[in-house]
Design a protein around this motif. Sequence first.
Motif, PDB file in Angstrom:
ATOM      1  N   ALA A   1       2.368  -8.677   2.336  1.00  0.00           N
ATOM      2  CA  ALA A   1       1.165  -7.161   1.538  1.00  0.00           C
ATOM      3  C   ALA A   1       0.860  -6.126   3.123  1.00  0.00           C
ATOM      4  O   ALA A   1      -0.465  -6.041   2.865  1.00  0.00           O
ATOM      5  CB  ALA A   1      -0.057  -8.164   1.508  1.00  0.00           C
ATOM      6  N   GLY A   2       2.436  -5.360   3.372  1.00  0.00           N
ATOM      7  CA  GLY A   2       1.956  -4.821   4.437  1.00  0.00           C
ATOM      8  C   GLY A   2       1.433  -5.210   5.447  1.00  0.00           C
ATOM      9  O   GLY A   2       0.552  -4.388   6.598  1.00  0.00           O
TER      10      GLY A   2
ATOM     11  N   THR B   1       1.945  -3.754   8.967  1.00  0.00           N
ATOM     12  CA  THR B   1       1.946  -2.325   8.990  1.00  0.00           C
ATOM     13  C   THR B   1       0.381  -2.245   9.809  1.00  0.00           C
ATOM     14  O   THR B   1      -0.077  -1.863  10.824  1.00  0.00           O
ATOM     15  CB  THR B   1       1.794  -1.365   8.058  1.00  0.00           C
ATOM     16  OG1 THR B   1       2.988  -1.462   7.563  1.00  0.00           O
ATOM     17  CG2 THR B   1       0.436   0.154   8.181  1.00  0.00           C
TER      18      THR B   1
ATOM     19  N   PHE C   1      -2.466   1.020   9.733  1.00  0.00           N
ATOM     20  CA  PHE C   1      -2.987   1.463   8.454  1.00  0.00           C
ATOM     21  C   PHE C   1      -3.432   3.633   8.834  1.00  0.00           C
ATOM     22  O   PHE C   1      -4.693   3.360   9.100  1.00  0.00           O
ATOM     23  CB  PHE C   1      -3.347   0.661   7.619  1.00  0.00           C
ATOM     24  CG  PHE C   1      -3.520   1.047   6.074  1.00  0.00           C
ATOM     25  CD1 PHE C   1      -3.201   1.152   5.414  1.00  0.00           C
ATOM     26  CD2 PHE C   1      -5.058   1.815   5.736  1.00  0.00           C
ATOM     27  CE1 PHE C   1      -2.686   1.564   4.384  1.00  0.00           C
ATOM     28  CE2 PHE C   1      -5.406   2.083   4.068  1.00  0.00           C
ATOM     29  CZ  PHE C   1      -3.942   2.963   3.675  1.00  0.00           C
TER      30      PHE C   1
ATOM     31  N   LYS D   1      -4.960   6.164   0.406  1.00  0.00           N
ATOM     32  CA  LYS D   1      -4.611   5.028  -0.510  1.00  0.00           C
ATOM     33  C   LYS D   1      -5.054   3.747   0.105  1.00  0.00           C
ATOM     34  O   LYS D   1      -4.594   2.734   0.105  1.00  0.00           O
ATOM     35  CB  LYS D   1      -2.987   4.672  -0.520  1.00  0.00           C
ATOM     36  CG  LYS D   1      -1.572   5.948  -0.691  1.00  0.00           C
ATOM     37  CD  LYS D   1      -0.848   5.074  -0.620  1.00  0.00           C
ATOM     38  CE  LYS D   1       0.456   6.573  -1.434  1.00  0.00           C
ATOM     39  NZ  LYS D   1       1.799   6.271  -1.224  1.00  0.00           N
TER      40      LYS D   1
ATOM     41  N   ASP E   1      -6.748   1.016  -1.960  1.00  0.00           N
ATOM     42  CA  ASP E   1      -6.197   0.464  -3.156  1.00  0.00           C
ATOM     43  C   ASP E   1      -5.446  -0.947  -1.559  1.00  0.00           C
ATOM     44  O   ASP E   1      -4.927  -1.631  -2.141  1.00  0.00           O
ATOM     45  CB  ASP E   1      -5.732   0.661  -4.300  1.00  0.00           C
ATOM     46  CG  ASP E   1      -6.571   1.722  -5.357  1.00  0.00           C
ATOM     47  OD1 ASP E   1      -7.788   1.344  -4.867  1.00  0.00           O
ATOM     48  OD2 ASP E   1      -6.032   2.066  -6.490  1.00  0.00           O
ATOM     49  N   LYS E   2      -4.935  -0.242  -1.112  1.00  0.00           N
ATOM     50  CA  LYS E   2      -3.970  -0.646  -0.170  1.00  0.00           C
ATOM     51  C   LYS E   2      -4.424  -1.995   0.487  1.00  0.00           C
ATOM     52  O   LYS E   2      -4.171  -2.749   0.971  1.00  0.00           O
ATOM     53  CB  LYS E   2      -3.011   0.417   0.661  1.00  0.00           C
ATOM     54  CG  LYS E   2      -2.283   1.500  -0.088  1.00  0.00           C
ATOM     55  CD  LYS E   2      -0.737   0.017  -0.277  1.00  0.00           C
ATOM     56  CE  LYS E   2      -0.199   1.371  -1.075  1.00  0.00           C
ATOM     57  NZ  LYS E   2       1.558   0.312  -1.387  1.00  0.00           N
TER      58      LYS E   2
ATOM     59  N   THR F   1      -5.109  -4.376  -1.723  1.00  0.00           N
ATOM     60  CA  THR F   1      -3.270  -5.680  -2.096  1.00  0.00           C
ATOM     61  C   THR F   1      -3.468  -5.977  -0.662  1.00  0.00           C
ATOM     62  O   THR F   1      -2.434  -7.099  -0.838  1.00  0.00           O
ATOM     63  CB  THR F   1      -1.686  -4.259  -2.443  1.00  0.00           C
ATOM     64  OG1 THR F   1      -2.721  -3.239  -2.725  1.00  0.00           O
ATOM     65  CG2 THR F   1      -0.927  -4.888  -2.287  1.00  0.00           C
ATOM     66  N   HIS F   2      -3.966  -5.145   0.799  1.00  0.00           N
ATOM     67  CA  HIS F   2      -3.149  -6.759   1.515  1.00  0.00           C
ATOM     68  C   HIS F   2      -4.379  -7.615   1.620  1.00  0.00           C
ATOM     69  O   HIS F   2      -3.669  -9.159   1.669  1.00  0.00           O
ATOM     70  CB  HIS F   2      -3.720  -5.495   3.010  1.00  0.00           C
ATOM     71  CG  HIS F   2      -3.728  -6.638   4.361  1.00  0.00           C
ATOM     72  ND1 HIS F   2      -2.344  -7.033   4.671  1.00  0.00           N
ATOM     73  CD2 HIS F   2      -4.671  -6.802   5.246  1.00  0.00           C
ATOM     74  CE1 HIS F   2      -2.844  -7.394   5.552  1.00  0.00           C
ATOM     75  NE2 HIS F   2      -4.364  -7.605   5.884  1.00  0.00           N
TER      76      HIS F   2
END
Length: 702
Positions: free
Chosen positions: A41-42, A45, A51, A56, A58-59, A62-63
């Motif tokens: 899930a990144g 990063t 980040f 974005k 939504d990332k 998502t994470h």
Amino acid sequence: MRRFNPDWFIEHKNWLEYSIEKDAVFCLCCYLFRQDVGKQAGGDTFVRTGFKLWHKKDKLRTHVGGVNSAHNQAVKKCEDLMKPNQHINNVFVKQTKEEKIKYRIQLNATVDCIRFLLRQGLAFRGHDESLDSSAKGNFLELLQFLADHNESINEVIQNAPKNNKLTHPNIQKDIVNAAACETTNAIIKDLDNGFFSVLVDESRDTSIKEQMAVVLRYVDKKGNVTERFLGIVHVTDTTALSLKVAIESLFSKHGLSLSRLRGQGYDGASNMQGEFNGLKALILRENKSAYYVHCFAHQLQLTLVAVAKNHNVIAEFFCLVAKLINVVGGSCKRRDALRDAQFVEIEKALDMGELKSGQGLNQETNLKRAGDTRWGSHYGTIINLILMFSASVQVLEIILEDGTSYEQKGDARSTLKLIISFEFAFALHLMKNILGVTNELSIALQKKNQNIVNAITLVNMSKKRLQMMRDNEWESLLAEVLLFCDKHDIPILNMDEIFVVGGRPRRQTPQITNLHHFRVELFYTVIDMQLQELNNRFSEANTELLLCMACLNPSNLFCAFDKQKLIRLAELYPSDFSESDLIALDIQLQNYIVDMQSNDMFLELNGIDELARKMVETEKDVTYPLVYLLVKLVLTLPVATATVERSFSAMKYIKNLMRNRMGDQWMNDCLVTYIESDVFDSIDNEAIMQRYQTMKTRRRIL
């Protein structure tokens, strides 16, 4: 232009961290446990690069991912980390609430016992601490005594698990160390990062270790001059550099800095005088404002020693006094005879009305043995000898008649012959008067709150008193001596006859009368030697620093005030007064002196220490902060090392022949709590117990 939206924190505040330097956001939880997250899930990063994809949003969701995602697992671990009750050590113990209460009662009782022993300076352990021993040592006996008189404590101690009795010597040392740390921290807190002076001295303990005691002198928040024992350090190498390293190490341990040091005080008469002089130079090289002051009490001692050694009659007098005390007090039998003879003399004096009876009067006394390094004790010896002269003569006559050997009889005969002489009686009363003048100064120099300006004033007063004695008190001294000789049947000399030495006239020298010998060669000469030594030893009175300090003296309506000298005093502390401060000080001093001389609350002050306390009481320290800073700097300078020497007296009491194997840390902790007992009393048991709990892991929950 920062593009990060602060509103994102509202939704992700429990893990989102923003870096201004990198203009990026990070996941704190994943960073702490990144070995489990990896690149899911990144995660990489949010851990390494940060980040920055602001469009974005939504990332972020998502994470976070689902319930069992790597991120949520990391968040759960962070939450667990912040809950000490879930620590593995606590899971092993799993104490109930009742067990915690019992443990607290047990630990509190142990701290109470240790507190009592520390306050009294008593030993902890006994020779035999087994269960069937009749003398287990002070700690175990006191703990059992406490349990016998308190049912709740007794129940807890009797039912305590074998691995948690809280009676092991290591446990005792940990609790004592916790108490010492809390005491020292209270002293450092009272110092409040202010200026301070350091007083240092050295001595050997019972186990022949060189110990260096360190005391801090500072002005507290209420304006009181305070001297506090910081600690004792074992120094194996006594070079100046080693001593400096030891002091810096002790300062570093307690969060002190040499940059805040404003004074140094050493006795100057010890066997480490050269090393201390080197230490003084090393500290002055780093801090020009750490002015050195030679201990006034030791200067006075050296003055008296010089007079005693450089005048033949006075040197012979003190040797004879020491011999008399050795002969008369050489055995218990002689001491008993001396007390009995003195008792008879007191009864006679009471019957004749020469003495008054009452509570506290005519107490039993004895001849004091004077200390070579404490010349204040010689005054007490002379006073007692005058009071017990008849009894001493009687004891010498008893030894002369009933002595068991010719050596004893010979000592008694020679001593008796010498003390029953006009010259001995004259020297006895002369030194009584001289030491009486300097004794007041000596006692004053032992006070913790004594400041350097007051000390100089007392020295000058002693000089004036000696000069008055020289000019006006010959007749009264001679009358006092004649009365003493008449009372004790000592042959009185005719002052107009030729003076003879040892029963025969002087040869090949001008013949002088008894009056000339006793008045000029003894009375005038000894007082002149005393005055000369006082002027030589206390040369600091002529330095610029002390002359400027004297201008702060509030006595006689601040008559010593001199604005220019006080500004010069501030210039001697360049690290504390900038150029702008000096300009502001000029104006403050003008307002200050007008305010002080027109304020009734400041009209009857007698010393700078009283001025400091009164300024704090009336909040003048806030009105005139630069003036009050000058006052604090003056009061911080040390006067005498009496506090350090009292710590050595305590060391000899704590580490005695029966406890000569005490370790350095154990002795230091006992000394801190014993010497600074008033600070130790202000520390409650809860603070000591909390520190004890955090010293080591795997302890029961408090």
